[in-house]
Design a protein around this motif. Sequence first.
Motif, PDB file in Angstrom:
ATOM      1  N   SER A 121       0.141   5.741  -5.915  1.00  0.00           N
ATOM      2  CA  SER A 121      -1.071   5.494  -5.145  1.00  0.00           C
ATOM      3  C   SER A 121      -1.225   4.013  -4.842  1.00  0.00           C
ATOM      4  O   SER A 121      -1.422   3.189  -5.752  1.00  0.00           O
ATOM      5  N   ASP A 122      -1.084   3.660  -3.562  1.00  0.00           N
ATOM      6  CA  ASP A 122      -1.426   2.324  -3.063  1.00  0.00           C
ATOM      7  C   ASP A 122      -0.747   1.216  -3.869  1.00  0.00           C
ATOM      8  O   ASP A 122      -1.399   0.302  -4.368  1.00  0.00           O
ATOM      9  N   SER A 167       2.256   4.743  -1.028  1.00  0.00           N
ATOM     10  CA  SER A 167       1.879   5.955  -1.753  1.00  0.00           C
ATOM     11  C   SER A 167       2.947   7.016  -1.537  1.00  0.00           C
ATOM     12  O   SER A 167       3.600   7.057  -0.484  1.00  0.00           O
ATOM     13  N   GLY A 224       0.790  -1.220   0.000  1.00  0.00           N
ATOM     14  CA  GLY A 224       0.000   0.000   0.000  1.00  0.00           C
ATOM     15  C   GLY A 224       0.824   1.272   0.000  1.00  0.00           C
ATOM     16  O   GLY A 224       0.456   2.264   0.639  1.00  0.00           O
ATOM     17  N   GLY A 240       2.057   3.611   3.746  1.00  0.00           N
ATOM     18  CA  GLY A 240       2.360   2.247   3.348  1.00  0.00           C
ATOM     19  C   GLY A 240       3.703   1.790   3.889  1.00  0.00           C
ATOM     20  O   GLY A 240       4.411   2.537   4.570  1.00  0.00           O
TER      21      GLY A 240
END
Length: 234
Positions: free
Chosen positions: A49-50, A10, A8, A87
């Motif tokens: 993003s993620d 970012s 995850g 993350g």
Amino acid sequence: MARISLQGVSVRFPIYGAGASSLKKTLAASVTGGRIGKETGVTVVQALSDITLELKSGDRLGLLGHNGAGKSTLLRTLAGIYEPSSGILTRDGSIASLIDPSLGIEPDATGYENITLRGLVMGLSKKQIAALTPEIAEFSGLGDYLDMPVRTYSTGMGMRLAFSISTSVQADILLMDEWLSVGDADFTKKAEQRMRDVVSRSGILVLASHSPELIAKECNKVIHLEHGSIIQGS
């Protein structure tokens, strides 16, 4: 054993002194770059993003996507240049970054001085640099020019020096932004073999490129990025 784990992850960049509307207008024509938003009144570019992925020894990951899709940002995050905004990023093993071979090259310094400077940028000790210097000098083929300032070099000579330094260190994880090539015709053949050797000895390769053909040839895993997100993986 080499390993990379992103859970995850970012990466966000705050843009101070610029409104989101003006920044959107700047990027609209190219339709590239990270997504733009606001956080506590500050314009923020969401560069990644993620991102979730797992790599182990033997993996060769290709990164595809248009300019601004997030390929270079992901490489720089893996290299430790950028810290995740959120993350978890875990890396096991030494890292060699061939994202920008000319990083740390000082035009007013001699070739030999640049070997030391670039080595320090790469995280080597002075003792390690001293041990590698004779091999770097020999491979570059620059001879007495190594005692001269790099600003006196031709473009091809400068590339030979940067390439020779950047590929002198073996690492568990190899990060590349496009396949390194050197335009000097007399140097190209041995440079290509050197590049092959560096890649073959690395545990993990992460290669960003605009060429699907190159990625298909060199990699056993592929992800497509768009606006900092993985839109396809295999």
